[in-house]
Scaffold this active site. Structure first.
Site, short mmCIF file in Angstrom:
data_model
loop_
_atom_site.label_atom_id
_atom_site.label_comp_id
_atom_site.label_asym_id
_atom_site.label_seq_id
_atom_site.Cartn_x
_atom_site.Cartn_y
_atom_site.Cartn_z
N ASP A 14 0.87 -1.16 0.00
CA ASP A 14 0.00 0.00 0.00
C ASP A 14 0.91 1.23 0.00
O ASP A 14 2.11 1.12 0.29
CB ASP A 14 -0.90 -0.04 1.24
CG ASP A 14 -1.79 1.18 1.34
OD1 ASP A 14 -2.45 1.52 0.36
OD2 ASP A 14 -1.81 1.81 2.43
N ASP A 16 -0.16 5.13 0.89
CA ASP A 16 -0.39 6.18 1.87
C ASP A 16 -0.40 5.63 3.29
O ASP A 16 -1.12 4.68 3.60
CB ASP A 16 -1.71 6.89 1.58
CG ASP A 16 -1.72 7.50 0.19
OD1 ASP A 16 -0.68 8.04 -0.22
OD2 ASP A 16 -2.77 7.44 -0.49
#
Length: 230
Positions: A14, A16
């Protein structure tokens, strides 16, 4: 009896709050407000509302992407590209942390395929993935008009929540593989990513939010705290 070939290793990240200590989607919205592209008060209020929905797992991603890309769509590709270059210099670069870069490099040096899988759209994230030295990006894809510019709609399945599982499956299928052909690790901070964390061989709760930390502790998943969130 012929032994099965060893599975190749795939490291999924991922973006953020996992590799970046900021939310690039939210930060881009703030940046466009600061450079005068949007009404400051109205945009800030709506941006904050959408961000709270994201954290709560109740975000309507189609509605959000229309909102988040509206100013970009209106400005056009030349002005948008120039603004994004400035965004990379002023906002993203200071948050490319050594800890995150080193983690990505360790997987690359070990011969793992590395893919960033993010619920943020491709316009915002493509250059960020490149800054991490990652060439494979699964992000929210944007529909284009006849001139090749974004319309504000999403193309295909958005890479959010269970959509991340679907998009990784599609990416594997495009290379002639399935889940059984790869040994998968996925790093994420968010409870929203539980579907993909449950799918992979090695889930890593990375800078996890409170809900994901609780799940990881209960299930004995690895917990990695790379940095303090901002």
């Amino acid at each position: 009896m012929t032994a099965k070939p060893a599975r190749s290793r795939l490291a999924l990240f991922d973006l953020d709050h996992t590799l970046l200590p900021i939310d690039s989607d939210y930060a881009w919205g703030v940046f466009t407000q600061e450079i005068g592209w949007t009404d400051p008060e109205l945009f800030r209020r709506k941006n904050d509302e959408f961000y709270q929905h994201y954290k709560a797992g109740t975000l309507d991603i189609h509605e959000y992407v229309r909102f988040a890309t509206d100013a970009v769509r209106q400005k056009g590709p030349v002005e948008a590209a120039a603004a994004h270059d400035r965004f990379m210099r002023e906002v993203v670069q200071p948050h490319l942390l050594e800890e995150s870069i080193a983690l990505v490099r360790r997987h690359q040096q070990a011969g793992d395929e590395v893919v960033i899988v993010t619920a943020t759209n491709e316009f915002v994230t493509w250059a960020i993935a490149q800054a991490f030295g990652v060439t494979e990006l699964i992000a929210v894809e944007l529909e284009r008009d006849g001139d090749g510019w974004i319309t504000g709609a999403i193309r295909g399945v958005p890479s959010a929540r269970e959509g991340k599982v679907t998009r990784v499956e599609q990416w594997l299928a495009a290379t002639g593989r399935g889940w059984g052909d790869v040994e998968t690790t996925f790093y994420s901070d968010s409870f929203n990513d539980l579907p993909l964390l449950e799918k992979v061989d090695h889930p890593v709760a990375t800078n996890p939010d409170d809900r994901l930390r609780a799940v990881a502790q209960q299930r004995g998943w690895r917990i990695l705290d790379l940095f303090d969130k901002k």
